[in-house]
Design an enzyme around this catalytic site. Structure first.
Site, PDB file in Angstrom:
ATOM      1  N   SER A   1      47.622  -7.790 -27.996  1.00 20.55           N
ATOM      2  CA  SER A   1      46.713  -8.815 -27.633  1.00 20.55           C
ATOM      3  C   SER A   1      45.428  -8.930 -27.290  1.00 20.55           C
ATOM      4  O   SER A   1      45.938  -7.958 -25.958  1.00 20.55           O
ATOM      5  CB  SER A   1      47.364 -10.220 -27.236  1.00 20.55           C
ATOM      6  OG  SER A   1      46.431 -11.149 -27.088  1.00 20.55           O
TER       7      SER A   1
ATOM      8  N   TYR B   1      51.163 -13.735 -19.992  1.00 26.29           N
ATOM      9  CA  TYR B   1      51.594 -13.090 -21.420  1.00 26.29           C
ATOM     10  C   TYR B   1      50.653 -11.666 -21.885  1.00 26.29           C
ATOM     11  O   TYR B   1      51.719 -10.996 -21.970  1.00 26.29           O
ATOM     12  CB  TYR B   1      50.820 -14.464 -22.601  1.00 26.29           C
ATOM     13  CG  TYR B   1      50.685 -13.834 -23.974  1.00 26.29           C
ATOM     14  CD1 TYR B   1      52.108 -13.748 -24.618  1.00 26.29           C
ATOM     15  CD2 TYR B   1      50.162 -14.063 -24.633  1.00 26.29           C
ATOM     16  CE1 TYR B   1      51.275 -13.110 -25.614  1.00 26.29           C
ATOM     17  CE2 TYR B   1      48.807 -13.019 -25.480  1.00 26.29           C
ATOM     18  CZ  TYR B   1      50.643 -12.748 -26.720  1.00 26.29           C
ATOM     19  OH  TYR B   1      49.996 -12.586 -27.554  1.00 26.29           O
TER      20      TYR B   1
ATOM     21  N   LYS C   1      52.276  -7.901 -23.015  1.00 29.46           N
ATOM     22  CA  LYS C   1      51.825  -7.211 -23.774  1.00 29.46           C
ATOM     23  C   LYS C   1      50.526  -5.585 -23.153  1.00 29.46           C
ATOM     24  O   LYS C   1      50.869  -4.544 -23.193  1.00 29.46           O
ATOM     25  CB  LYS C   1      50.747  -7.527 -24.171  1.00 29.46           C
ATOM     26  CG  LYS C   1      51.190  -9.362 -25.570  1.00 29.46           C
ATOM     27  CD  LYS C   1      51.906  -8.312 -26.173  1.00 29.46           C
ATOM     28  CE  LYS C   1      52.613  -9.630 -27.329  1.00 29.46           C
ATOM     29  NZ  LYS C   1      53.189  -9.731 -27.964  1.00 29.46           N
TER      30      LYS C   1
HETATM   31  N1  UFG Z   1      41.009 -25.174 -27.692  1.00 27.35           N
HETATM   32  C1  UFG Z   1      40.139 -26.174 -27.703  1.00 27.35           C
HETATM   33  N2  UFG Z   1      40.858 -27.583 -28.573  1.00 27.35           N
HETATM   34  C2  UFG Z   1      41.871 -27.699 -28.145  1.00 27.35           C
HETATM   35  C3  UFG Z   1      42.884 -26.073 -28.450  1.00 27.35           C
HETATM   36  C4  UFG Z   1      41.780 -25.187 -28.622  1.00 27.35           C
HETATM   37  O1  UFG Z   1      39.457 -26.858 -27.247  1.00 27.35           O
HETATM   38  O2  UFG Z   1      43.326 -28.634 -29.039  1.00 27.35           O
HETATM   39  C5  UFG Z   1      40.428 -24.243 -27.759  1.00 27.35           C
HETATM   40  C6  UFG Z   1      40.870 -22.734 -26.663  1.00 27.35           C
HETATM   41  O3  UFG Z   1      39.952 -23.560 -25.434  1.00 27.35           O
HETATM   42  C7  UFG Z   1      39.877 -22.158 -27.429  1.00 27.35           C
HETATM   43  C8  UFG Z   1      39.749 -22.010 -28.877  1.00 27.35           C
HETATM   44  O4  UFG Z   1      39.871 -23.321 -28.917  1.00 27.35           O
HETATM   45  O5  UFG Z   1      38.380 -21.550 -26.209  1.00 27.35           O
HETATM   46  C9  UFG Z   1      41.271 -21.047 -29.612  1.00 27.35           C
HETATM   47  O6  UFG Z   1      42.094 -22.211 -28.998  1.00 27.35           O
HETATM   48  P1  UFG Z   1      43.549 -21.348 -29.190  1.00 27.35           P
HETATM   49  O7  UFG Z   1      44.628 -21.819 -28.441  1.00 27.35           O
HETATM   50  O8  UFG Z   1      43.441 -21.540 -30.518  1.00 27.35           O
HETATM   51  O9  UFG Z   1      43.568 -19.318 -29.019  1.00 27.35           O
HETATM   52  P2  UFG Z   1      43.484 -18.872 -27.692  1.00 27.35           P
HETATM   53  O10 UFG Z   1      42.101 -18.167 -27.512  1.00 27.35           O
HETATM   54  O11 UFG Z   1      43.782 -19.550 -26.649  1.00 27.35           O
HETATM   55  O12 UFG Z   1      44.364 -17.462 -28.186  1.00 27.35           O
HETATM   56  C10 UFG Z   1      44.523 -16.359 -28.822  1.00 27.35           C
HETATM   57  C11 UFG Z   1      46.234 -16.279 -29.285  1.00 27.35           C
HETATM   58  C12 UFG Z   1      46.677 -16.422 -28.533  1.00 27.35           C
HETATM   59  C13 UFG Z   1      46.193 -14.616 -27.277  1.00 27.35           C
HETATM   60  C14 UFG Z   1      45.185 -15.155 -26.652  1.00 27.35           C
HETATM   61  C15 UFG Z   1      43.675 -14.254 -26.028  1.00 27.35           C
HETATM   62  O13 UFG Z   1      46.716 -17.641 -29.599  1.00 27.35           O
HETATM   63  O14 UFG Z   1      47.376 -15.829 -27.966  1.00 27.35           O
HETATM   64  O15 UFG Z   1      43.876 -15.684 -28.066  1.00 27.35           O
HETATM   65  O16 UFG Z   1      42.968 -14.714 -24.750  1.00 27.35           O
HETATM   66  F1  UFG Z   1      46.656 -14.455 -26.110  1.00 27.35           F
END
Ligand code: UFG
Length: 325
Positions: free
Chosen positions: A118, A142, A146
């Site tokens: 990841s 997490y 990894k």
């Molecule tokens: N976000 C919002 N509102 C929401 C959900 C998400 O604003 O309701 C934002 C988050 O703050 C982030 C972006 O949208 O900035 C993307 O969020 P996601 O939860 O879709 O994905 P992440 O970037 O947090 O997570 C992904 C993978 C993880 C991994 C991570 C690495 O899903 O498994 O990238 O940092 F660990």
């Protein structure tokens, strides 16, 4: 040599797309999944064997039954927030479980593994786009699980001849273009499916986690990569292992960053629905910008992103989301 590939987590989101890509390329995927987050309806390209990666005896039984020549290992817990609250769950499953899998594979003489890593291994990057050789400095359990496993794979490679490729996914998104698989997380935490739930009227609004980041519009920027492009990279990485003795890691992203607000705006265009937003506080542990430089996989494996447009990614996710309508 058998063309069977043991796919742990094959009943999940990315694993199921990999099973389709494997079947399309002439392999026989055998899904091994404990069905905690898996869905039977996504196992369409080969048999399903229910079992946990921590259960070495069950793993060896399944390996004896199918005689796979390689393994793609997707089975993992993958929620950053949950990993902070319950690190034991993450280290047990993602680290102990993976070591249990590696030992079963080693005992059975299987020495090829593709591992789901990841972007979380990088923590708060010091360089954007993030090169493949950027230092690893995870900021949550997490990402740490990894990173630890990438080290274990390197050491198992040196000591036992395990050939492996770790694929560092950025933000997996979208769904199978033919509508045969897609994202079915419960509870859903990812941005694009949540935004689509709002578009579909299943949620009132989407909360934007912070608009005061040091980014062009103040919201976090991410590199969204189509799950079918990810799946294709797994098959290419496996074929590379067939050629030589390697331990390697590749970034997997599009190289384009989109802010949370840009994602929402694109979803409005794709779905034709208004999608109300609310600005909320920052979510703990979110780096402001994560964008990949996927130079190594392009150069070494000839991988290209076919579905690189955010609009296409969201359109495919939307089509899958509405499949029963
Ligand atoms: N976000 C919002 N509102 C929401 C959900 C998400 O604003 O309701 C934002 C988050 O703050 C982030 C972006 O949208 O900035 C993307 O969020 P996601 O939860 O879709 O994905 P992440 O970037 O947090 O997570 C992904 C993978 C993880 C991994 C991570 C690495 O899903 O498994 O990238 O940092 F660990």
């Amino acid at each position: 040599m058998s063309t069977r590939v043991l796919v742990t987590g094959g009943a999940g989101y990315i694993g199921s797309h990999a099973c389709k890509a494997l079947a399309d390329a002439g392999y026989e995927p055998v899904t091994y999944d404990n069905m905690v987050n898996g869905h039977e309806e996504l196992v369409k390209w080969g048999p399903l064997e229910v079992g946990d990666i921590l259960d070495g005896e069950r793993l060896k039984e399944v390996i004896d039954k199918y005689d796979p020549y390689a393994c793609m290992h997707f089975a993992a817990f993958a929620l950053v927030g949950e990993s902070v609250e319950d690190p034991a769950k993450y280290y047990r499953n993602n680290v102990l479980g993976t070591i249990s899998l590696l030992e079963a594979l080693r005992e059975k003489g299987i020495n090829r593994l593709i591992f789901s890593s990841s972007a979380a291994v990088y923590g708060n990057p010091v360089k954007i786009p993030i090169p493949d050789d950027h230092p690893l400095s995870p900021v949550n359990p997490y990402g740490e699980t990894k990173r630890v496993m990438e080290s274990v794979l390197r050491d198992f490679g040196a000591a036992y001849g395990l050939k492996s490729a770790s694929l560092r996914y950025f933000n997996a998104a979208g769904a199978d273009p033919d509508g045969e698989s897609g994202e079915l997380h419960h509870p859903e935490t990812h941005l694009i499916p949540l935004v689509l739930e709002v578009a579909a009227g299943k949620r009132e609004y989407i909360t934007v986690f912070g608009d005061d980041y040091d980014t062009p519009d103040g919201t976090c920027v991410r590199d969204y990569i189509h799950v079918t492009d990810l799946a294709d990279a797994h098959v290419r990485a496996l074929e590379r292992l067939d050629e030589g003795n390697v331990t390697t890691a590749y970034n997997l992203g599009n190289g384009n960053g989109f802010s949370v607000l840009e994602v929402i705006e694109t979803a409005r265009k794709v779905t034709g629905h208004p999608i109300p937003t609310e600005i909320g506080p920052r979510r703990a542990g979110d780096p402001p910008v994560l964008v990949a430089d996927s130079g190594r996989i392009k150069e070494e494996l000839g991988w290209v992103s076919v579905y690189s447009e955010l609009e296409t990614i969201i359109e495919h996710a939307w089509n899958f989301f509405r499949r029963d309508w």
